[in-house]
Write an enzyme that holds these catalytic residues in place. Structure first.
Site, PDB file in Angstrom:
ATOM      1  N   VAL A 193     157.647  19.420  -2.155  1.00  0.00           N
ATOM      2  CA  VAL A 193     157.410  20.845  -1.915  1.00  0.00           C
ATOM      3  C   VAL A 193     155.915  21.145  -1.845  1.00  0.00           C
ATOM      4  O   VAL A 193     155.471  21.926  -1.002  1.00  0.00           O
ATOM      5  CB  VAL A 193     158.116  21.711  -2.979  1.00  0.00           C
ATOM      6  CG1 VAL A 193     157.822  23.188  -2.763  1.00  0.00           C
ATOM      7  CG2 VAL A 193     159.621  21.473  -2.945  1.00  0.00           C
ATOM      8  N   CYS A 194     155.140  20.518  -2.702  1.00  0.00           N
ATOM      9  CA  CYS A 194     153.687  20.708  -2.659  1.00  0.00           C
ATOM     10  C   CYS A 194     153.125  20.213  -1.332  1.00  0.00           C
ATOM     11  O   CYS A 194     152.308  20.889  -0.696  1.00  0.00           O
ATOM     12  CB  CYS A 194     153.019  19.976  -3.821  1.00  0.00           C
ATOM     13  SG  CYS A 194     153.567  20.524  -5.450  1.00  0.00           S
ATOM     14  N   ALA A 195     153.569  19.055  -0.902  1.00  0.00           N
ATOM     15  CA  ALA A 195     153.132  18.512   0.392  1.00  0.00           C
ATOM     16  C   ALA A 195     153.525  19.445   1.524  1.00  0.00           C
ATOM     17  O   ALA A 195     152.744  19.684   2.455  1.00  0.00           O
ATOM     18  CB  ALA A 195     153.724  17.117   0.594  1.00  0.00           C
TER      19      ALA A 195
END
Length: 166
Positions: free
Chosen positions: A59-61
């Site tokens: 999700v961060c990526a």
């Protein structure tokens, strides 16, 4: 003190995000060249702070990729992706993904960013990392939009952040 969830389990964070209209807290972060980055470096321009636990998670990526796509079309807006990842990890990720329209910064040296912005996770398996949040700062250093994403595994509201830049 606010909380976020990870898979539905609540965890405390260090405070509250600055609200719209408030002065954005200054910060010192570490850039890819290992030099300091501060809020003052963005004076006179709009800044999106894309804050997250680690670029090494899906999700961060995804948030870095999405803001990279969106930032390429925005004039006068900078995006700074902030986590506790080392600048080398940010650099590897950005090189592998052809990320060129956003910058990344690490909280590796000065841990005050997470506390000043109220996003440091203070318990649980991600203790010490930054919660997922987005803060939009105008050219005068005032917060125009802030969102603490309640569930760490969810993406932020990109449309709300981007509309705050116009």
């Amino acid at each position: 003190m606010a909380t976020v969830t990870l898979g539905g389990t609540p965890f405390a964070i260090s405070g509250d995000l600055p609200e719209a209209g408030a002065a954005a807290p200054d910060f010192t972060l570490t850039g890819g060249d290992l030099g300091d980055i501060s809020l003052g470096d963005y004076a006179g321009q709009r800044l999106i702070l894309n804050i997250f636990p680690s670029v090494d998670t899906p999700v961060c990526a995804a948030s870095v990729r999405r803001f990279n796509e969106e930032a390429a079309a925005l004039e006068g807006v900078s995006v700074l992706c902030v986590s506790r990842d080392l600048p080398f990890a940010h650099g590897r990720f950005c090189a592998a993904e052809n990320i060129e329209a956003v910058s990344c910064a690490s909280e590796m040296r000065d841990g005050s960013f997470g506390d000043a912005y109220g996003v440091r996770i203070t318990e649980g398996p991600l203790n010490g990392l930054l919660a997922r949040a987005v803060v939009v700062v105008d050219g005068d250093g005032r917060v125009r939009h802030s969102q603490l994403v309640p569930e760490i595994k969810e993406e932020p509201d990109y449309d709300a952040a981007l509309s705050a830049c116009s």
